[in-house]
Design a protein around this motif. Structure first.
Motif, PDB file in Angstrom:
ATOM      1  N   THR A 143       0.831  -1.198   0.000  1.00 37.57           N
ATOM      2  CA  THR A 143       0.000   0.000   0.000  1.00 37.57           C
ATOM      3  C   THR A 143       0.867   1.251   0.000  1.00 37.57           C
ATOM      4  N   THR A 144       0.418   2.271  -0.722  1.00 40.03           N
ATOM      5  CA  THR A 144       1.140   3.541  -0.765  1.00 40.03           C
ATOM      6  C   THR A 144       1.264   4.149   0.623  1.00 40.03           C
ATOM      7  N   ASN A 145       2.430   4.664   0.923  1.00 34.68           N
ATOM      8  CA  ASN A 145       2.649   5.405   2.156  1.00 34.68           C
ATOM      9  C   ASN A 145       2.692   6.897   1.806  1.00 34.68           C
ATOM     10  N   PRO A 146       1.657   7.670   2.158  1.00 37.41           N
ATOM     11  CA  PRO A 146       1.638   9.093   1.781  1.00 37.41           C
ATOM     12  C   PRO A 146       2.742   9.902   2.443  1.00 37.41           C
ATOM     13  N   SER A 147       3.431   9.309   3.417  1.00 36.72           N
ATOM     14  CA  SER A 147       4.516  10.015   4.111  1.00 36.72           C
ATOM     15  C   SER A 147       5.884   9.750   3.497  1.00 36.72           C
ATOM     16  N   ILE A 203       7.376  11.695  -1.933  1.00 40.24           N
ATOM     17  CA  ILE A 203       6.099  12.380  -2.147  1.00 40.24           C
ATOM     18  C   ILE A 203       6.094  13.720  -1.431  1.00 40.24           C
ATOM     19  N   GLN A 204       6.501  13.722  -0.182  1.00 39.01           N
ATOM     20  CA  GLN A 204       6.400  14.921   0.649  1.00 39.01           C
ATOM     21  C   GLN A 204       7.247  16.073   0.115  1.00 39.01           C
ATOM     22  N   ARG A 205       8.419  15.776  -0.449  1.00 43.42           N
ATOM     23  CA  ARG A 205       9.304  16.866  -0.872  1.00 43.42           C
ATOM     24  C   ARG A 205       8.782  17.591  -2.119  1.00 43.42           C
ATOM     25  N   HIS A 206       7.817  16.982  -2.817  1.00 41.32           N
ATOM     26  CA  HIS A 206       7.286  17.617  -4.021  1.00 41.32           C
ATOM     27  C   HIS A 206       5.939  18.303  -3.794  1.00 41.32           C
TER      28      HIS A 206
END
Length: 302
Positions: free
Chosen positions: A8-12, A16-19
């Protein structure tokens, strides 16, 4: 299959976060989420196919399906079989206990402990599932006293297959009863929710093909003046569907939703001398057509 894996994708994820722009979340940028998920999935699939997490054995077949949750995060379901000998112990590759750590633990062991406690504990709103019975959750309704995922699990001092053929994992402590089974090295590389289950039946294959053919969630919305349109509830149910922004972007980019190894191609069969022919309506000439079956038999010299 040997194992059934859900990633499952980890939104953290830092990638992802740096963009993200200020005040944005992962749910606001399906383009970034999909690209990061696809890249990380490709890397982890290379390791899975090589047997890195499961003893280095050769894979025999693999089925992978991408699915999207209503909230928009993608996850992958993977069924894979390795060429293990019949008496091989598969339980050595899967754990269902909270990883123990101490002052002498390595950085990797501490990281695995953090990932499992963060991503592989069955909870609802940050609370253990069985302790919240007054709210409506996907795994358990307020009127039910049992979680649909059967948490908490039972304690067990050994690993074995039950009477139905389902695996029962070692769980020695109360904190282990809510752990979603995992492979430590795979979870470390994935850095998110990675559920690994031992498979002993073909049920998981049917489960994967359900995702291939059932299509996306469906809904229907239309407006009209009162009395100007007769509602057809059956047509509304069949033709309406819900497609999240993330899934729409995945299709827009041409990414594949399904893959299988080795490639399987259906071949129509027929009895000898009953091949399809083409008859010219004007001349009556008969032209035989080489069937897929005969072509295949010619390749293997039968």
């Amino acid at each position: 299959a040997s194992f059934f894996i859900t990633l499952t994708t980890n939104p953290s994820w830092p990638d992802i976060q740096r963009h993200l722009l200020r005040n944005q979340t992962a749910y606001d940028r399906p383009d970034i989420v999909n690209r990061v998920f696809k890249i990380k999935l490709a890397g982890i699939m290379t390791n899975i196919r090589s047997g890195k997490y499961f003893g280095g054995y050769q894979r025999q077949y693999e089925i992978k399906v991408i699915e999207y949750q209503i909230r928009g995060l993608p996850h992958a379901h993977i069924a894979i079989k390795y060429d293990y000998p019949d008496d091989h112990d598969l339980f050595q590759y899967v754990s269902a206990v909270v990883p123990p750590i101490s002052d002498s633990s390595t950085d990797k062991d501490k990281a695995i402990h953090h990932i499992i406690c963060q991503s592989n504990i069955h909870m609802n709103d940050g609370t253990l599932c069985s302790l919240n019975r007054d709210k409506d959750y996907c795994c358990r309704k307020p009127t039910n006293t049992q979680c649909s995922k059967h948490f908490p699990k039972k304690m067990s001092s050994t690993s074995y297959f039950d009477d139905r053929g389902y695996p029962v994992y070692i769980r020695n402590h109360a904190e282990d009863l809510f752990v979603v089974p995992y492979n430590g090295d795979l979870s470390y590389d994935w850095d998110g929710h990675a559920n690994v289950e031992i498979c002993s039946s073909t049920t998981c294959i049917a489960y994967l093909y359900k995702y291939v053919f059932k299509g996306p969630p469906r809904t229907s919305v239309h407006t009209h003046q009162h009395g100007s349109l007769v509602d057809n509830e059956i047509d509304d149910f069949i033709t309406g569907r819900y497609l999240s922004a993330s899934e729409a972007h995945w299709h827009f980019c041409g990414y594949r939703m399904y893959s299988v190894y080795p490639t399987v191609k259906p071949v129509s069969t027929h009895m000898p001398g009953e091949e399809t022919v083409i008859i010219d309506e004007e001349t009556g000439d008969v032209t035989p057509v080489i069937s897929q079956l005969n072509h295949y038999l010619s390749l293997i010299h039968i």
